[in-house]
Design an enzyme around this catalytic site. Structure first.
Site, PDB file in Angstrom:
ATOM      1  N   GLY A 158       0.826  -1.200   0.000  1.00 15.61           N
ATOM      2  CA  GLY A 158       0.000   0.000   0.000  1.00 15.61           C
ATOM      3  C   GLY A 158       0.857   1.245   0.000  1.00 15.61           C
TER       4      GLY A 158
ATOM      5  N   LYS B 116       0.629   0.042   7.069  1.00 16.20           N
ATOM      6  CA  LYS B 116       1.170  -1.323   6.920  1.00 16.20           C
ATOM      7  C   LYS B 116       1.929  -1.760   8.180  1.00 16.20           C
ATOM      8  CE  LYS B 116       3.568  -0.323   3.238  1.00 16.20           C
ATOM      9  NZ  LYS B 116       3.184   1.097   3.092  1.00 16.20           N
TER      10      LYS B 116
ATOM     11  N   ARG C 268     -17.354  -8.305  -2.697  1.00 18.58           N
ATOM     12  CA  ARG C 268     -18.041  -8.613  -1.452  1.00 18.58           C
ATOM     13  C   ARG C 268     -18.315 -10.100  -1.280  1.00 18.58           C
ATOM     14  NH1 ARG C 268     -22.821  -4.248  -0.733  1.00 18.58           N
ATOM     15  NH2 ARG C 268     -22.997  -5.394   1.227  1.00 18.58           N
TER      16      ARG C 268
END
Length: 308
Positions: free
Chosen positions: A154, A160, A244
């Site tokens: 990221g 992180k 999802r």
């Protein structure tokens, strides 16, 4: 291509150096395979892989013992002068004085191992395959979660290291923070490790550098770990559609190897450590043959069939 100094080989396999005057640090191995030079001792040098570690076992030594002295010296000269990196005698076999003299003359280390020939070959090949594997360095954090290697990636400052610290507090193990060295050990396996300079250290903004091994003990760190899955942390975007269900795995690629990848949107209040733990356990469950998303899909289909 990067290489491995002969001194590393000597240290790793506790080899006895019969030619200590040779500077082994200047000799570098660049090939992960080994060779038993039986054909070369018989005088056949076509297709000879002179870049490989040369290992002499009982069979080669028995052949050497049966050779006439003049022929033996000639074969030694041909073999050692062909710029081989080193000569290793297995099973504690003591090289004769002629071999040591020729090795010293051509600057080739002559080494002795107590291991059996097959064990030595297997271990050297495995070790060199890891040391000489193609490698890249990326920005991220690698943690061992329930035995699964989870690479957290990221933007800088997204959280992180904080997620890694929470995982360590929950009993998991840090492999590396900030910089991850990834080696392609095989077409199926990627192994991550830390650069020596940052090993066992975590940087927390506002706090500074933390020595995880010193604070939490040796059980909280690990030198290397196979990378099984990637978690990409990203800022929450209300306009983006996030997965999802997880019916189909998403992948990312390193050095040509595909790794399962989850994109996790970050919002205040989301516990990244628990999300990471759950993703790791869910990955293990899928490996064992159970997929919760597919089970939901099966139930829905069964329900439709029932209502029809």
């Amino acid at each position: 291509m990067h290489g491995v100094e002969i001194t590393e080989l000597i240290k790793k396999f506790q080899l006895k150096n019969m030619t200590p005057d040779i500077d082994a640090e200047k000799i570098v191995l660049t090939h992960p395979e080994v060779n038993r030079p039986a054909l070369q001792l018989a005088g056949f040098f076509d297709h000879f892989d002179n870049e490989r570690v040369q290992i002499i076992g009982n069979v080669e030594q028995a052949y050497i013992s049966a050779m006439e002295h003049d022929v033996k010296i000639k074969r030694y000269e041909q073999l050692v002068s062909s710029k081989i990196p080193c000569m290793v005698f297995s099973r504690g076999i003591a090289p004769d004085e002629d071999m040591i003299t020729v090795c010293n003359y051509y600057g080739v280390p002559c080494l002795v191992s107590e291991k059996s020939t097959s064990d030595l070959m297997a271990e050297v090949i495995r070790w060199l395959n890891v040391k000489l594997a193609p490698m890249i360095s990326i920005h991220g954090v690698l943690v061992d979660v329930f035995g699964e290697g989870v690479l957290i990636m990221g933007e800088s400052g997204i959280g992180k290291s904080e997620a890694a610290l929470e995982l360590i507090k929950r009993g998991h193990r840090l492999v590396t923070d900030d910089v991850v060295e990834i080696r392609k050990v095989s077409d199926d396996t990627l192994v991550g490790s830390a650069p020596d300079i940052t090993k066992h250290l975590i940087e927390l903004r506002g706090v500074g550098i933390i020595d995880v091994k010193a604070l939490f003990g040796v059980e909280s760190v690990k030198d290397s770990q196979q990378i099984n899955m990637v978690i990409k942390l990203e800022e929450w975007d209300k306009d983006k559609e996030y997965d999802r269900l997880g019916l189909e795995d998403q992948y990312t690629e390193f050095l040509g190897n595909k790794v399962v990848c989850h994109s996790i949107p970050i919002r205040p209040g989301r516990n990244l450590a628990i999300i990471t733990e759950t993703a790791a356990v869910n990955y293990r469950q899928k490996k064992m043959g159970y997929n919760a998303a597919q089970e939901l899909y099966r139930r829905v289909q069964a329900n439709f069939a029932h209502t029809d």
